[in-house]
Every structure is written in C-alpha cells, then in structure tokens.
Motif scaffolding. Structure first.
Motif, short mmCIF file in Angstrom:
data_model
loop_
_atom_site.label_atom_id
_atom_site.label_comp_id
_atom_site.label_asym_id
_atom_site.label_seq_id
_atom_site.Cartn_x
_atom_site.Cartn_y
_atom_site.Cartn_z
N LEU A 1 4.95 -0.75 5.95
CA LEU A 1 3.77 -0.90 6.80
C LEU A 1 3.56 -2.34 7.26
N TRP B 1 5.98 -2.82 10.01
CA TRP B 1 5.48 -2.11 11.21
C TRP B 1 4.35 -2.88 11.87
N GLY C 1 1.13 -1.77 15.91
CA GLY C 1 0.72 -2.10 14.56
C GLY C 1 -0.57 -2.91 14.54
N TRP D 1 -4.90 -0.02 11.11
CA TRP D 1 -4.01 1.12 10.90
C TRP D 1 -3.10 0.91 9.70
N PHE D 2 -2.86 -0.33 9.34
CA PHE D 2 -2.13 -0.62 8.11
C PHE D 2 -2.89 -0.05 6.90
N SER E 1 -3.01 3.91 7.16
CA SER E 1 -1.69 4.50 6.90
C SER E 1 -1.32 4.43 5.42
N PHE E 2 -1.72 3.35 4.77
CA PHE E 2 -1.46 3.25 3.33
C PHE E 2 -2.23 4.34 2.58
N SER F 1 -0.55 7.70 3.09
CA SER F 1 0.77 7.83 2.48
C SER F 1 0.73 7.91 0.97
#
Length: 356
Positions: free
Chosen positions: A86, A89, A96, A100-101, A104-105, A108
């Motif tokens: 991430l 990305w 990116g 969103w980091f 997204s973590f 996931s």
C-alpha cells in the motif's frame, strides 16, 4: 467435514447481527425515530463506551502464555506485506492517497473473528482451532486496531488544523510569511510543527478509551494468569452490562448510517467489488506468504488462511464513521462481506483440504 448443522450454526451466529442492523435501519428509514444528530450521538456511545468495554472484556479473559507465536508472527508478517504494498501504491500511483491507504489497509487485514470466525472455524477444525482465532482477535485489538485509531486521529487532527484560519489558529502552531507573486504584500499562513501535531494527537488519544482498553485488558490477563486469580464478580458484572451490547449496538449504528444514505449500496458497485477483492483475496494471499515464511503447516496453516478471509471487522466501520473516512465503503464491506463470506470460506476450506 462441514455438514448442514455446521452451516446452520454459523447462520445462527450471524442472524442476530442483521436483526440489530434492520432495527437501526428501520428506526430512521421507516419510523423516523432518530434525527441525524441523534444517530451521530449513538455512534459515539458505541465508539466510546460499548466497544471499549467489549474489547477489554474479551482480552482480559485471554491467556497470553498459551499463544501460538508462530501463528501470530505469520499474521504480523502478512499485515506488514500489505503495508509495504500500500505504501508503494500510495507513492507511485496517481490514484494513491493517504486516505485510501488507511481504508485499504482496513479492508485487507481487519476481520470479524469472534462473531463469524469462532463458529465457522469450530465446525471446520474443532475447538483447538478456535483458540487460534481468538488469539488473532486479541492481537488485532491490541496492535492493529490501535494503530488504525492513531492514523485516523492523526489524519483528522491534521485536517482540522489545516482548515482553521489564521485568526482562529491555535497558539501548538507557527506562523510564517511569504511574498505574493504580484506585489509586496505578505500573507500569513498557519503551520504546525510535527511535534506540535503529535502532542495534539496523543492528547486526544489519551481521552479515547479505545486507545487503552485492549492494553489494560491484556495487562490484566498477564497478571491474572501469572498468579492464578479471577476478576472480582462485582468488577466483571460492571463491565459485562455494557460490553455485551458492543456488537449489537455497533450493528444498530451501522443500520442508522445505511438509512441516511441515498442508496442501499452506499459506496456503489465498483467500490463494493474493490472491497470484496481486498477482503477475500488480498488478505488471505498475504497470510499465505506469512505462513510460508514462518513455516506453518497442517491445520494451523489452514486456519491462518481462512481466518484472514473472514468478513470485515465491525469496529473498523465504527472508527470510519467516527472519523469521517469512507464509512460508506466500510459499512458495505461489513454487510456484504457477511452475506458472501459463508460460500467463500467453505470454498477455501475445500481447496485447503488438498494441502499436506
């Protein structure tokens, strides 16, 4: 082997969550009981009272001396793999971003281990495997949810400071002058040093019970298991009266949030698919790599991968709602994740059965 009775047990564990969800949804959409301001207050009740006590209650009853540290190591490695991907990305992709980091973590790595994981893993691999799922849940509460809370608070505090005008800027702030390109006038803009920003963040976290509920819980667990004594019943009863409402009120709050959105799928189909891919494929793939690195095998390997594919953590939605970051994506991930998790996880179960 999973039978119809086992499937029913999982559905039985999940159904009450949807009852709470529908009650929350209906209380706004159909019956008009709560205003938006009242919905926000209910989410704060969940965030600052029922969830911290729920977290404390289940961590306090753990036995840290009996944990499988290879399993926990594989879980940590898998999350570090996700972090590295991430970061790459966020730095290299035009799409990116820091926001969103964070989201997204969450998608996931953060799973609903207790409600869905326990009955499902018990049906698949027996009661000994349940201990591994509970261990993963405890580590998630102590480390990963705490880190998530920190980065959310850091983002929100930074945004709040950036949005203030010079006249209302705090004094934790430094002013500097720049020359306008078109003349000699000067413009004073507020800036906060990193240490000043961190001081504000830590102060806010110190006032947030989620920051230390799991730490106090695992500390109690270490002391209690080392010297073999139990929590006084008056203390346990005081905790349980609120902690038992943790999951239910969280789902109720999610129903309130859903009812305030224009569409039932609040984030749209594209982001829904994005969330499902991260939840059911990216997380388990990273866990598989972590298991290979530490040398897990047999049922421990299978449990590790399946628990990484469990549906989205309800707590991650509560935090997202409280801090105003992609709550629509997280709510959709929780709701749809629980709907599709059963066939997906059974599919993983049969595929992993071929591993030796």
């Amino acid at each position: 082997m999973i039978g119809l009775e086992d499937v029913y047990n999982v559905v039985e564990a999940m159904a009450p969550l949807y009852v709470a969800l529908l009650l929350g949804y209906g209380s706004v959409k159909w019956w008009g009981i709560f205003t938006p301001e009242q919905c926000d207050s209910i989410n704060k009740l969940v965030s600052f009272f029922t969830l911290p006590l729920f977290t404390f209650e289940f961590t306090a009853h753990a036995d840290p001396f009996e944990m499988n540290y290879l399993f926990i190591g594989a879980d940590a490695i898998s999350k570090l793999i996700i972090l590295v991907v991430l970061v790459f990305w966020a730095k290299c992709s035009s799409k990116g971003s820091y926001c969103w980091f964070i989201t997204s973590f969450s998608l996931s790595t953060l799973t609903n281990t207790l409600v869905v994981g326990v009955p499902l893993i018990k049906a698949m691999y027996g009661p000994n495997a349940v201990d591994l799922v509970v261990q993963a849940s405890i580590v998630q509460a102590i480390i990963w949810l705490t880190i998530l809370l920190f980065v959310l608070e850091f983002r929100k505090t930074g945004s709040d400071i950036a949005s203030t005008t010079p006249s209302t800027s705090d004094s934790h702030m430094i002013s500097f002058e720049i020359k306008d390109a078109e003349g000699n006038d000067t413009t004073v803009r507020p800036r906060t040093s990193f240490l000043g920003l961190m001081k504000i963040v830590w102060l806010k976290l110190a006032l947030n019970p989620n920051s230390y509920a799991s730490i106090i819980g695992i500390t109690w667990a270490l002391i209690a298991n080392r010297w073999h004594f139990q929590m006084p019943s008056i203390m346990e009863g005081s905790i349980l009266i609120m902690s038992r409402a943790g999951t239910g009120t969280a789902m109720f709050s999610m129903g309130l949030f859903m009812a305030q959105q224009k569409n039932l799928v609040a984030c749209g189909p594209t982001l829904t698919v994005f969330g499902m891919v991260l939840r059911f494929f990216a997380g388990p793939a990273a866990m598989a790599i972590g298991c290979i690195i530490v040398g897990l095998h047999g049922d421990t390997l299978r449990v590790a991968i399946i628990q990484a594919a469990l549906p989205q953590s309800i707590t991650s939605f509560i935090y997202a709602k409280e801090y105003g970051l992609h709550a629509d994506v997280l709510s959709t991930a929780v709701i749809f994740g629980m709907m599709v998790s059963l066939p997906v996880l059974i599919g993983y179960y049969f595929m992993l059965g071929f591993l030796h």
